[in-house]
Scaffold this active site. Structure first.
Site, PDB file in Angstrom:
ATOM      1  N   ASP A   1       0.852  -1.173   0.000  1.00 16.95           N
ATOM      2  CA  ASP A   1       0.000   0.000   0.000  1.00 16.95           C
ATOM      3  C   ASP A   1       0.901   1.239   0.000  1.00 16.95           C
ATOM      4  OD1 ASP A   1      -2.517   1.412   0.230  1.00 16.95           O
ATOM      5  OD2 ASP A   1      -2.001   1.773   2.324  1.00 16.95           O
TER       6      ASP A   1
ATOM      7  N   ASP B   1      -0.202   5.223   0.681  1.00 17.75           N
ATOM      8  CA  ASP B   1      -0.424   6.292   1.655  1.00 17.75           C
ATOM      9  C   ASP B   1      -0.451   5.714   3.067  1.00 17.75           C
ATOM     10  OD1 ASP B   1      -0.785   8.815   2.585  1.00 17.75           O
ATOM     11  OD2 ASP B   1      -2.837   9.059   1.894  1.00 17.75           O
TER      12      ASP B   1
END
Length: 264
Positions: free
Chosen positions: A11, A13
């Site tokens: 992932d 952010d």
């Protein structure tokens, strides 16, 4: 670093960066993946132009990468359709980059007035109107497979949140009374497509994320191993109270590199 995996799904952010700032250890972590010839993909739920945006942002922050290391939910959705429905006609609710992806995978784009298709694919569409809603609803009611890139109801922008892909999905679902298949996290399809793209298996793959209910849940649904970092959305208190249990927990990517798991 002692993690025993060949493949990393990452992932962005809260894991690699927060806003316009790299998370501690992020650059070293990506360098380690490259140096040790690990397979990896950055994953994003974004439904349009996401790969280009991710590459540009990482470049601004000092991490050089290319499209071979980025998989957006839009790309994964089109790949999924191409695998399952070769040569299908797709009614696209989405913008030009999504339409281009459909063409690039030897799929046909349905005429907006046709009201029939093999698949209805819904991404963010800032030109969404009653005509597109009608076409999508009628195609689904006529038997088209209904696929949504994600169900995010809002899209964060510099000027504040605006309606996201999930808003259009909800309208079509209401009109057709059909629940869509969802590609983006926390559903497993994005991770499954990522593993397939990398010619890996779930047993040798770990999902690295900062959100229990999205990243870690997606990893568990897909059958991968899971690694939570506490540098983003999830706090120690939330982790302690949750029924979702990651395989590994670290403060951030710097502690992953140092192999010092977080202690609750």
């Amino acid at each position: 670093m002692q993690l025993p995996y060949s493949t990393y799904l990452i992932d962005l952010d809260g894991v690699v960066y927060r806003g316009e700032t790299l998370v501690p250890g992020a650059a070293d972590f990506i360098s380690w993946l490259d140096t040790h010839h690990k397979k990896y993909l950055f994953l994003t739920n974004n439904s349009f132009a996401s790969e280009t945006q991710v590459i540009a942002k990482l470049g601004r922050l000092g991490i050089t990468t290319d499209k071979s290391h980025v998989l957006g939910a839009g790309q994964a959705a089109v790949q999924n359709i191409a695998h399952r429905f070769p040569g299908a006609t797709v009614y696209v609710v989405g913008e030009q980059p999504l339409i281009d992806l459909v063409h690039a995978h030897d799929l046909q784009v349905a005429d907006p007035d046709a009201h029939r298709a093999d698949v209805v694919l819904v991404g963010l569409d800032r030109g969404f109107d009653y005509k597109k809603l009608t076409g999508a609803v009628l195609a689904v009611r006529a038997g088209a497979t209904f696929i949504a890139i994600n169900r995010d109801p809002l899209l964060p922008t510099a000027g504040g949140a605006v309606p996201g892909c999930g808003t259009m999905v909800a309208a079509i679902e209401a009109g057709s009374s059909v629940k869509p298949e969802v590609i983006g996290k926390p559903q497993p399809a994005l991770l499954q497509e990522a593993v397939l793209s990398l010619n890996s298996t779930v047993d040798e793959t770990v999902m690295v994320g900062d959100t229990l209910e999205v990243d870690i849940l997606a990893g568990k649904a897909a059958g991968t191993h899971t690694l939570l970092v506490l540098s983003g959305n999830t706090t120690r208190t939330q982790l302690a109270a949750s029924s979702i249990t990651p395989d590994h927990v670290y403060e951030n990517l710097a502690t992953v590199m140092a192999d010092t798991p977080a202690r609750l």
